[in-house]
Design an enzyme around this catalytic site. Structure first.
Site, PDB file in Angstrom:
ATOM      1  N   GLN A  93      10.410  -2.486   8.011  1.00 28.94           N
ATOM      2  CA  GLN A  93       9.662  -1.239   7.879  1.00 28.94           C
ATOM      3  C   GLN A  93       9.405  -0.641   9.261  1.00 28.94           C
ATOM      4  OE1 GLN A  93       8.791   0.031   4.732  1.00 28.94           O
ATOM      5  NE2 GLN A  93       8.276   1.851   5.925  1.00 28.94           N
ATOM      6  N   ASP A 100      18.970   0.122   4.051  1.00 26.78           N
ATOM      7  CA  ASP A 100      18.402   1.382   4.562  1.00 26.78           C
ATOM      8  C   ASP A 100      19.495   2.308   5.103  1.00 26.78           C
ATOM      9  OD1 ASP A 100      15.703   1.668   4.136  1.00 26.78           O
ATOM     10  OD2 ASP A 100      15.080   0.640   5.980  1.00 26.78           O
ATOM     11  N   LYS A 157       7.423  -0.536  -2.487  1.00 27.78           N
ATOM     12  CA  LYS A 157       8.782  -1.087  -2.608  1.00 27.78           C
ATOM     13  C   LYS A 157       8.743  -2.354  -3.465  1.00 27.78           C
ATOM     14  CE  LYS A 157      10.403   1.124   1.547  1.00 27.78           C
ATOM     15  NZ  LYS A 157      10.683   1.130   2.978  1.00 27.78           N
TER      16      LYS A 157
END
Ligand code: NAP
Length: 284
Positions: free
Chosen positions: A96, A119, A52
């Site tokens: 995460q 997200d 990322k």
């Protein structure tokens, strides 16, 4: 012969578009910024976070990494998120997953303000998605739809079958396909006579987490198959939830693994982060 849906090339195009828009943000004030929180030492998560950061760099997005030890408390993670929520120079926040067992994922996901939830996991964004409203769409499902669009697959009125009903893949994919006017069936482990259902489909999206689950006899000739699964064997070789070699002569188009859905996920994260920044800077 079936067309291969080239996720690598399509992801590169999405990243290029994100880069252009990120440059517009920078010209208008500041570059987009994405904060990524990693708790603990999970090696797969560490690789995702590294990838990322690399994508951020390539797209002109400022990447902020918060690597916290495995014994960080839930309260400490929530305090960090509160600080990032309040920080006007941060556009996107993600934590995460999976998190260590003593930290509740729902508490963490719900703590991120919906406007920075790139997200697309916050209940407000989940709700907006199902209402068909503008929102942050989860990255892998958004990638599935972009692959179909870029391949020129006409979804309107077509029968689509999604295998797998997880909150992060199957359910949002079904919702997005419905919004594209496909007639959608969402299948799961309790579905009776699954092959009879999948054989009706013009488009099959498979996200079950079982290697080579979708076999050639489960699709009708000319169907389009999108394979979300990722499996790594002992030698490091990747394969998907679809039996790619057997399906290739039967379908009209299919995503390979690797090089299909996989590269799209981080590309769509870049798109979401730039979208958050543009909204933040009121660039429209
Ligand atoms: P998950 O949470 O484990 O969900 C799997 C789904 O498959 C469940 O809904 C389950 O049904 C269903 N299922 C299991 N066995 C089945 C069967 N025999 N027949 C029909 N349905 C069955 O998995 P996920 O998180 O959605 O991930 C799915 C796959 O995608 C995994 O391989 C994962 O690694 C991959 N993935 C890839 C990306 C990417 O970036 N490319 C992102 C996320 C996930 P029940 O609900 O009834 O249990």
């Amino acid at each position: 012969m079936a067309a291969l849906i080239d996720g690598k090339a399509i992801a590169a195009k999405v990243r290029e578009q994100a880069k252009e828009k990120a440059a517009q943000c920078a010209a208008a004030g500041r570059a987009p910024a994405l904060a990524v929180i990693l708790v603990g030492e999970d090696p797969a998560s560490a690789v995702y976070v590294k990838n990322k950061a690399k994508a951020c760099e390539a797209c002109g997005v400022r990447s902020l990494e918060y690597r916290l030890p495995a014994d960080t408390t839930e309260r400490q993670v929530l305090e960090l998120i509160a600080d990032l929520n309040a920080d006007d120079t941060v556009d996107g926040i993600l934590c995460q997953l999976p998190l260590p067992g003593h930290i509740r994922e729902t508490a963490v996901v719900n703590a991120i303000v919906p406007e920075k939830d790139v997200d697309g996991f916050h209940p407000v964004n989940v709700g907006r998605l199902h209402l068909g409203e503008d929102c942050f769409v989860p990255c892998t499902p958004a990638g599935v739809i972009r692959l179909l669009e870029e391949t020129g697959v006409d979804l309107c009125g077509k029968r689509a079958v999604v295998i797998g009903r997880s909150n992060i893949v199957g359910k949002p994919v079904a919702s997005l396909l419905t919004a594209k006017n496909a007639t959608v069936t969402l299948c799961h482990s309790r579905t009776e006579n699954l092959p009879a259902v999948t054989r009706e489909a013009d488009v099959v999206v498979v996200a079950v987490g079982k290697k080579h689950f979708l076999t050639a006899d489960m699709v009708r000739p000319g169907a389009v198959v999108i394979d979300v699964g990722i499996h790594r064997d002992e030698t490091g070789k990747l394969s998907g939830d679809a039996d790619f070699d057997a399906l290739l002569p039967v379908v009209s188009a299919i995503t390979p693994v690797p090089g299909g859905v996989g590269p799209m996920t981080i590309a769509m994260l870049m798109e979401n982060t730039v979208k958050a920044c543009r909204a933040h800077l009121r660039l429209g």
